[in-house]
Design a protein around this motif. Structure first.
Motif, mmCIF file in Angstrom:
data_model
loop_
_atom_site.group_PDB
_atom_site.id
_atom_site.type_symbol
_atom_site.label_atom_id
_atom_site.label_comp_id
_atom_site.label_asym_id
_atom_site.label_seq_id
_atom_site.Cartn_x
_atom_site.Cartn_y
_atom_site.Cartn_z
ATOM 1 N N MET A 59 0.813 -1.211 0.000
ATOM 2 C CA MET A 59 0.000 0.000 0.000
ATOM 3 C C MET A 59 0.852 1.269 0.000
ATOM 4 O O MET A 59 0.535 2.241 -0.685
ATOM 5 C CB MET A 59 -0.947 0.015 1.199
ATOM 6 N N GLY A 60 1.946 1.280 0.727
ATOM 7 C CA GLY A 60 2.772 2.470 0.851
ATOM 8 C C GLY A 60 3.475 2.906 -0.417
ATOM 9 O O GLY A 60 3.868 4.063 -0.529
ATOM 10 N N ILE A 118 -1.991 5.603 -5.963
ATOM 11 C CA ILE A 118 -3.407 5.744 -5.642
ATOM 12 C C ILE A 118 -3.935 4.407 -5.135
ATOM 13 O O ILE A 118 -3.590 3.355 -5.667
ATOM 14 C CB ILE A 118 -4.212 6.198 -6.884
ATOM 15 N N ARG A 119 -4.794 4.473 -4.115
ATOM 16 C CA ARG A 119 -5.456 3.281 -3.588
ATOM 17 C C ARG A 119 -6.848 3.182 -4.207
ATOM 18 O O ARG A 119 -7.594 4.169 -4.215
ATOM 19 C CB ARG A 119 -5.575 3.348 -2.067
ATOM 20 N N VAL A 120 -7.196 1.999 -4.742
ATOM 21 C CA VAL A 120 -8.496 1.805 -5.378
ATOM 22 C C VAL A 120 -9.226 0.617 -4.767
ATOM 23 O O VAL A 120 -8.606 -0.274 -4.177
ATOM 24 C CB VAL A 120 -8.378 1.622 -6.906
ATOM 25 N N GLN A 178 8.674 0.121 -13.942
ATOM 26 C CA GLN A 178 9.243 1.239 -14.701
ATOM 27 C C GLN A 178 8.454 1.568 -15.969
ATOM 28 O O GLN A 178 8.587 2.658 -16.516
ATOM 29 C CB GLN A 178 10.723 0.987 -15.039
ATOM 30 N N ASP A 179 7.604 0.646 -16.433
ATOM 31 C CA ASP A 179 6.785 0.903 -17.620
ATOM 32 C C ASP A 179 5.459 1.578 -17.286
ATOM 33 O O ASP A 179 4.771 2.058 -18.179
ATOM 34 C CB ASP A 179 6.481 -0.412 -18.350
ATOM 35 N N ALA A 180 5.100 1.589 -16.013
ATOM 36 C CA ALA A 180 3.788 2.088 -15.604
ATOM 37 C C ALA A 180 3.781 3.587 -15.368
ATOM 38 O O ALA A 180 4.752 4.163 -14.892
ATOM 39 C CB ALA A 180 3.345 1.369 -14.330
ATOM 40 N N GLY A 181 2.652 4.196 -15.680
ATOM 41 C CA GLY A 181 2.446 5.603 -15.370
ATOM 42 C C GLY A 181 1.845 5.794 -13.991
ATOM 43 O O GLY A 181 1.914 6.867 -13.420
ATOM 44 N N CYS A 182 1.222 4.732 -13.476
ATOM 45 C CA CYS A 182 0.573 4.815 -12.173
ATOM 46 C C CYS A 182 0.634 3.460 -11.481
ATOM 47 O O CYS A 182 0.380 2.436 -12.106
ATOM 48 C CB CYS A 182 -0.880 5.243 -12.357
ATOM 49 N N TRP A 183 0.986 3.479 -10.207
ATOM 50 C CA TRP A 183 1.009 2.263 -9.389
ATOM 51 C C TRP A 183 -0.223 2.279 -8.508
ATOM 52 O O TRP A 183 -0.465 3.248 -7.786
ATOM 53 C CB TRP A 183 2.250 2.201 -8.523
ATOM 54 N N LEU A 184 -1.015 1.195 -8.575
ATOM 55 C CA LEU A 184 -2.253 1.110 -7.819
ATOM 56 C C LEU A 184 -2.191 0.003 -6.779
ATOM 57 O O LEU A 184 -1.613 -1.054 -7.016
ATOM 58 C CB LEU A 184 -3.440 0.832 -8.742
ATOM 59 N N LEU A 205 -10.365 2.246 2.547
ATOM 60 C CA LEU A 205 -9.038 2.811 2.298
ATOM 61 C C LEU A 205 -8.899 3.406 0.903
ATOM 62 O O LEU A 205 -7.874 4.006 0.577
ATOM 63 C CB LEU A 205 -7.964 1.734 2.482
ATOM 64 N N ALA A 206 -9.912 3.249 0.076
ATOM 65 C CA ALA A 206 -9.825 3.653 -1.327
ATOM 66 C C ALA A 206 -9.895 5.163 -1.515
ATOM 67 O O ALA A 206 -10.689 5.844 -0.872
ATOM 68 C CB ALA A 206 -10.925 2.994 -2.130
#
Length: 94
Positions: free
Chosen positions: A10-11, A15-17, A51-57, A64-65
């Motif tokens: 989570m840390g 963004i948390r979804v 490294q290929d991602a624009g966003c880590w979810l 918690l979302a």
């Protein structure tokens, strides 16, 4: 481009979804099968490489979302359903 990396920590997430039903969702998401089709906040391509991602979810419970999502079957349905401070951030990271 919505290139998404799913993290189990989570840390380290941008963004948390939480996955919810259509009526509760802030964003309806369509999962695409190729990098080139992913665009905006609602058409997601999942990558195994950070490294290929624009966003880590981080996918977790509703409590918690920061954004509640629902996966939909078509491109036409995908998009924001409610106003959110995260609009425009899923495609590019935060």
């Amino acid at each position: 481009m919505a290139r998404i990396y799913q993290t189990s920590i989570m840390g380290e997430a941008h963004i948390r979804v939480a996955i919810v039903n259509r009526g509760e969702a802030d964003l309806w998401v369509h999962r695409v099968s190729s990098w080139g089709v992913a665009r905006g906040d609602a058409l997601w391509f999942f990558t195994a490489n950070k490294q290929d991602a624009g966003c880590w979810l981080y996918f977790g419970p509703i409590g918690l979302a920061q954004v509640k999502i629902c996966f939909v079957d078509s491109y036409g349905e995908a998009g924001w359903q409610k106003n959110s401070p995260y609009r425009g951030k899923l495609g590019y990271g935060s």
